[in-house]
Design a protein around this motif. Structure first.
Motif, PDB file in Angstrom:
ATOM      1  N   ALA A 181       0.835  -1.210   0.000  1.00  0.00           N
ATOM      2  CA  ALA A 181       0.000   0.000   0.000  1.00  0.00           C
ATOM      3  C   ALA A 181       0.869   1.258   0.000  1.00  0.00           C
ATOM      4  O   ALA A 181       0.613   2.198  -0.763  1.00  0.00           O
TER       5      ALA A 181
ATOM      6  N   LYS B  88       2.894   4.466  12.431  1.00  0.00           N
ATOM      7  CA  LYS B  88       2.047   3.947  11.355  1.00  0.00           C
ATOM      8  C   LYS B  88       0.580   4.325  11.576  1.00  0.00           C
ATOM      9  O   LYS B  88       0.157   4.542  12.701  1.00  0.00           O
ATOM     10  N   ALA B  89      -0.163   4.321  10.475  1.00  0.00           N
ATOM     11  CA  ALA B  89      -1.601   4.614  10.470  1.00  0.00           C
ATOM     12  C   ALA B  89      -1.889   6.098  10.618  1.00  0.00           C
ATOM     13  O   ALA B  89      -3.025   6.482  10.866  1.00  0.00           O
TER      14      ALA B  89
ATOM     15  N   ARG C  27      -2.045  -1.168  14.316  1.00  0.00           N
ATOM     16  CA  ARG C  27      -1.513  -0.035  13.542  1.00  0.00           C
ATOM     17  C   ARG C  27      -0.999  -0.487  12.177  1.00  0.00           C
ATOM     18  O   ARG C  27      -1.184   0.194  11.170  1.00  0.00           O
ATOM     19  N   ASN C  28      -0.329  -1.649  12.150  1.00  0.00           N
ATOM     20  CA  ASN C  28       0.165  -2.176  10.870  1.00  0.00           C
ATOM     21  C   ASN C  28      -0.983  -2.339   9.886  1.00  0.00           C
ATOM     22  O   ASN C  28      -0.893  -1.962   8.717  1.00  0.00           O
ATOM     23  N   LYS C  29      -2.069  -2.941  10.372  1.00  0.00           N
ATOM     24  CA  LYS C  29      -3.208  -3.216   9.479  1.00  0.00           C
ATOM     25  C   LYS C  29      -3.931  -1.919   9.094  1.00  0.00           C
ATOM     26  O   LYS C  29      -4.322  -1.736   7.939  1.00  0.00           O
ATOM     27  N   LEU C  30      -4.114  -1.032  10.067  1.00  0.00           N
ATOM     28  CA  LEU C  30      -4.770   0.252   9.776  1.00  0.00           C
ATOM     29  C   LEU C  30      -3.977   1.054   8.749  1.00  0.00           C
ATOM     30  O   LEU C  30      -4.539   1.717   7.877  1.00  0.00           O
ATOM     31  N   SER C  31      -2.673   0.949   8.871  1.00  0.00           N
ATOM     32  CA  SER C  31      -1.800   1.671   7.960  1.00  0.00           C
ATOM     33  C   SER C  31      -2.019   1.197   6.520  1.00  0.00           C
ATOM     34  O   SER C  31      -2.110   2.008   5.591  1.00  0.00           O
ATOM     35  N   SER C  32      -2.128  -0.121   6.345  1.00  0.00           N
ATOM     36  CA  SER C  32      -2.374  -0.665   5.002  1.00  0.00           C
ATOM     37  C   SER C  32      -3.696  -0.160   4.461  1.00  0.00           C
ATOM     38  O   SER C  32      -3.794   0.264   3.302  1.00  0.00           O
TER      39      SER C  32
END
Lengths: 118, 216
Positions: free
Chosen positions: A18, A98-99, B31-36
């Motif tokens: 992404a 991140k995020a 956070r890793n998943k939200l970032s994606s």
């Protein structure tokens, strides 16, 4: 375009894909690596202007690469992009969590490149 | 909960920080998943906005992108919640704090700790958090079958106070407690370094701030 090359190191496949897409869409040329070992192999693939490093990798910690990156590319900007709670990393030009909103992330990375180039 | 006995109040605090450690692991994963998701949506939204016909024909496309952004922001904000400081920060005499803790602990046979006569140094941190960090550092040394350990203040700078634990330490792996000790020290803008001392012995240094610059 060589000054817009990015080394993106992250072991999370989804996150890497992404972010690489977003960076490429913003005009960067992106080389991806999922580990320290792979990043070391790609270290001289391009004259990198920016490295984006995840912290927790399968074979070590992203910030371990900072000294090698700066040796190989003296004008490189190094950004740490971590899923961990906020922390600072010696040698990194910017430490991000991140995020965060994507546009803000792009702005911060651009600022890091501009800041190092000055 | 801990690898060797400690007073009940320290056990309670240790339990609290175990929970914080687990929460931190979850925060990291989410956070890793939200970032994606966030970066993917950003990319798709840009592409969709280039197709002005689609956005014009169905206003919900734009509304839903906005909804996703709002919900992602709410999730990200929830992930910033952390354990607040346990007690007020105070200027602590590190040597005294170490001596106070050692009086409360009973080490397994073969392990002992000597506090050196080096000059005392103060650091700014919540006393109970410092005590727990010190305990987990000692617990780590015990888990590694340390023999005689030395605890001393040393090499301090104007901004940082150093507390060193050293001694011969057989090879071994890290402990969850050491991770918590590092988290605590980091919460107070300090750091933990592990390496070898001048005589080749294991050396672990807690660098703690002498002035107010608090992370929690």
């Amino acid at each position: 375009m060589s000054q817009r090359s990015v080394l993106l190191v992250d072991d999370d496949l989804g996150g890497r894909l992404a972010l690489a897409g977003v960076l490429e869409d913003a005009g960067y040329q992106v080389i991806e690596a999922e580990s320290l070992a792979e990043a070391r192999k790609q270290l001289k693939a391009l004259p990198f202007a920016l490295a984006v490093l995840d912290v927790e990798l399968a074979d070590g910690q992203g910030p371990e690469l900072i000294a090698e990156l700066v040796r190989a590319h003296p004008g490189i900007a190094v950004a740490i992009l971590s899923g961990n709670d906020a922390a600072t990393y010696p040698g990194a030009h910017v430490s991000l969590v991140k995020a965060m909103p994507t546009q803000e992330l792009l702005n911060q990375l651009e600022l890091a490149i501009v800041g190092v180039a000055r | 909960m801990t690898l060797f006995p400690c007073p009940p109040e320290l056990q309670s605090l240790a339990r609290l920080f175990w929970h914080e450690e687990m929460a931190s692991t979850v925060r990291h994963h989410v956070r890793n998943k939200l970032s994606s998701v966030r970066n993917s949506i950003f990319y798709i939204r840009r592409k969709v906005q280039e197709d002005t016909q689609l956005v014009r024909d169905d206003p919900r496309v734009g509304q839903f992108f906005q909804l996703i952004e709002t919900e992602l922001e709410a999730c990200s904000s929830a992930l910033t919640m952390q354990l607040p400081p346990v007690g007020e920060a105070a200027l602590i005499d590190l040597k005294q704090a170490a001596a106070d803790l050692l009086r409360k602990l009973v080490f397994p046979p073969g392990t002992s700790v000597e506090v050196s006569a080096a000059p005392s140094t103060t650091a700014l941190i919540a006393p109970s958090e410092l005590e727990l960090a010190l305990f987990f550092v000692l617990e780590y040394a015990v888990a590694r079958k340390a023999g005689v350990l030395h605890l001393a203040t040393a090499s301090s700078t104007a901004k940082e106070a150093a507390l060193e634990l050293s001694g011969p330490l057989p090879p071994g792996s890290s402990t969850p407690g050491l991770k918590i000790a590092k988290r605590i020290v980091s919460r107070w803008s300090g750091r933990v370094e592990e390496g070898r001392g001048p005589n080749g012995d294991w050396l672990l240094t807690l660098w703690l701030p002498r002035e107010a610059k608090v992370n929690p």
